[in-house]
Write an enzyme that holds these catalytic residues in place. Structure first.
Site, mmCIF file in Angstrom:
data_model
loop_
_atom_site.group_PDB
_atom_site.id
_atom_site.type_symbol
_atom_site.label_atom_id
_atom_site.label_comp_id
_atom_site.label_asym_id
_atom_site.label_seq_id
_atom_site.Cartn_x
_atom_site.Cartn_y
_atom_site.Cartn_z
ATOM 1 C CD GLU A 134 -2.615 1.636 0.382
ATOM 2 O OE1 GLU A 134 -3.409 0.823 -0.112
ATOM 3 O OE2 GLU A 134 -2.501 2.808 -0.047
ATOM 4 C CG ASP A 157 -6.782 4.121 -6.788
ATOM 5 O OD1 ASP A 157 -7.651 3.688 -6.001
ATOM 6 O OD2 ASP A 157 -5.797 4.780 -6.423
ATOM 7 C CE LYS A 180 -11.289 14.084 -13.985
ATOM 8 N NZ LYS A 180 -10.620 15.036 -13.129
ATOM 9 C CG ASP A 198 -16.359 -0.057 -8.432
ATOM 10 O OD1 ASP A 198 -15.135 -0.174 -8.222
ATOM 11 O OD2 ASP A 198 -16.898 1.044 -8.680
ATOM 12 C CG PHE A 235 -12.556 0.891 -1.608
ATOM 13 C CD1 PHE A 235 -11.550 1.000 -0.667
ATOM 14 C CD2 PHE A 235 -12.948 2.034 -2.289
ATOM 15 C CE1 PHE A 235 -10.924 2.215 -0.410
ATOM 16 C CE2 PHE A 235 -12.336 3.260 -2.036
ATOM 17 C CZ PHE A 235 -11.323 3.353 -1.104
ATOM 18 C CD GLU A 236 -16.457 -7.562 -2.439
ATOM 19 O OE1 GLU A 236 -15.380 -7.855 -1.882
ATOM 20 O OE2 GLU A 236 -17.125 -8.356 -3.094
#
Ligand SMILES: C[S@@+](CC[C@H](N)C(=O)[O-])C[C@H]1O[C@@H](n2cnc3c(N)ncnc32)[C@H](O)[C@@H]1O
Length: 194
Positions: free
Chosen positions: A53, A103, A107, A139, A174-175
């Site tokens: 991380e 991530d 964009k 996702d 995050f899930e």
């Protein structure tokens, strides 16, 4: 606890990460706040777990969670994923590599920051043991559609089925967020051919 490599400019040995190289090692790339990793490390005390991380605050959070749970089989490396898999980790060191909700860089001008590339796949093949697995979830449909053909084109990776209840696989932070928002989750599982 936090894992600080003895040297950032040469490949680590398996023993430098965890003392017993005969134990299975699982690596979580972009482990975030670490709920997933802590749950796995608690469930499988006979395996070792390395979180990777880049954000220090998150690294510290995972270390605190691991200390509270008195886990000795979990360490967190504060470093960038592409460098870690491409250069730092030893060959054939991991039984599973988890790549969960990376991530998506939505964009267009940021797409080049997305991590799944041919070089990344080659690095994953290099660090997995034969029969080892790479597990990917996102996702972000468009990122999934872009990443999947790159992973499927990797000569050393073979796609496997992944039914939701196939094996114990904790929900990530995050899930949980995305599912609470009703978003769909896309998953792919690969095995390293020998
Ligand atoms: C969307 S979060 C997902 C966290 C976790 N896997 C989960 O599912 O809850 C992505 C995480 O990857 C980390 N990250 C993004 N790019 C990275 C990189 N190149 N190297 C290391 N960590 C990275 C971020 O700091 C963040 O914690």
């Amino acid at each position: 606890m936090q894992f600080v490599p003895p040297d950032y400019f040469r490949k680590l040995s398996r023993e430098e990460m965890f003392p017993d190289p005969s134990r299975p090692l699982e690596i979580d790339l972009g482990c975030g706040d670490g709920s997933f990793l802590v749950a796995l490390a608690e469930a499988y005390p006979q395996r070792d777990f390395l979180g990777v991380e880049r954000l220090l605050g998150r690294v510290r959070k995972v270390c605190r969670k691991a200390e509270r749970a008195e886990l000795t089989n979990l360490r967190v490396l504060r470093l960038e994923t592409a460098y870690t898999v491409g250069w730092l980790l030893p060959d054939a060191c991991a039984t599973r590599v988890h790549f969960l909700f990376p991530d998506p860089w939505p964009k267009k001008k940021h797409h080049k920051r997305r991590l799944v590339t041919d070089d990344f796949c080659a690095a994953i093949e290099r660090i997995l043991v034969a029969g080892g697995e790479f597990l990917f979830k996102t996702d972000h449909r468009e990122y999934f559609d872009e990443a999947l053909p790159v992973l499927e084109a990797a000569a050393g990776l073979q796609r496997l089925d992944w039914a939701p209840d196939a094996f114990f696989y904790p929900t990530t932070d995050f899930e949980a967020l995305w599912r609470a928002e009703g978003r769909e989750v896309y998953s792919a599982r690969f095995s390293r051919s020998s």
